[in-house]
Design a protein around this motif. Sequence first.
Motif, PDB file in Angstrom:
ATOM      1  N   PRO A 104       0.820  -1.220   0.000  1.00 28.19           N
ATOM      2  CA  PRO A 104       0.000   0.000   0.000  1.00 28.19           C
ATOM      3  C   PRO A 104       0.851   1.267   0.000  1.00 28.19           C
ATOM      4  O   PRO A 104       1.889   1.340   0.645  1.00 28.19           O
ATOM      5  N   VAL A 105       0.384   2.256  -0.726  1.00 28.87           N
ATOM      6  CA  VAL A 105       1.057   3.550  -0.802  1.00 28.87           C
ATOM      7  C   VAL A 105       0.980   4.266   0.549  1.00 28.87           C
ATOM      8  O   VAL A 105       1.927   4.949   0.955  1.00 28.87           O
ATOM      9  N   VAL A 106      -0.116   4.106   1.253  1.00 31.07           N
ATOM     10  CA  VAL A 106      -0.315   4.789   2.545  1.00 31.07           C
ATOM     11  C   VAL A 106       0.825   4.500   3.514  1.00 31.07           C
ATOM     12  O   VAL A 106       1.253   5.381   4.258  1.00 31.07           O
ATOM     13  N   MET A 107       1.360   3.289   3.488  1.00 29.33           N
ATOM     14  CA  MET A 107       2.407   2.905   4.438  1.00 29.33           C
ATOM     15  C   MET A 107       3.762   3.542   4.125  1.00 29.33           C
ATOM     16  O   MET A 107       4.709   3.389   4.881  1.00 29.33           O
ATOM     17  N   LYS A 108       3.857   4.289   3.039  1.00 33.06           N
ATOM     18  CA  LYS A 108       5.116   4.914   2.612  1.00 33.06           C
ATOM     19  C   LYS A 108       5.136   6.426   2.831  1.00 33.06           C
ATOM     20  O   LYS A 108       6.098   7.081   2.468  1.00 33.06           O
ATOM     21  N   LEU A 109       4.094   7.001   3.436  1.00 35.98           N
ATOM     22  CA  LEU A 109       3.929   8.459   3.452  1.00 35.98           C
ATOM     23  C   LEU A 109       4.796   9.221   4.452  1.00 35.98           C
ATOM     24  O   LEU A 109       4.961  10.429   4.309  1.00 35.98           O
TER      25      LEU A 109
END
Length: 171
Positions: A104-109
């Motif tokens: 998930p992209v969210v976990m990279k923010l």
Amino acid sequence: MTRKDHPPIRPFIIICTVVLIIIVGSFALFNWLSSSTSGPASTIPSNDNHLNRYAILKPATVPSKTIECELQLSYDSNGNPFPLQCSNGDLNVLAWNSLAALEPVVMKLGYSPSKAQVISAICTDGNVADLDSTPAISAPLETSVYQISALYYGWNFNINPSSILSNGSCK
């Protein structure tokens, strides 16, 4: 017996004894300081494997702002892992790793994204399949991804990923 009958005390015996006392004392002091600075670890319930560290968990590039622990996972009917936290509120590394496998992209923010960036990442995760045919992340899974990411990074947004993904906000 006269004083002549006793062998003289040799200086190296005295030096060795003093060095030994210093080494043992230093070891005892180090162990005492280590155990007294561990803080909350002594109050962790025995069923939580408390790691007491702030590691960088992939895909993050910065350390967690929450102490990490490991607690055995269960999965609901959607494949959603739980619990996300151990009983004391620490981040369950096993849940993080399970959700991170979805990429998930969210976990990279990181620590300080804007609310708009988080919402955009939720939309990306929920609506776009990767080129390698990875399916989009379901709303229940994305909710867990958001919750564990907020815990990891220390976010305080009032965001409901399920409603974002279902109300047409992601166009």
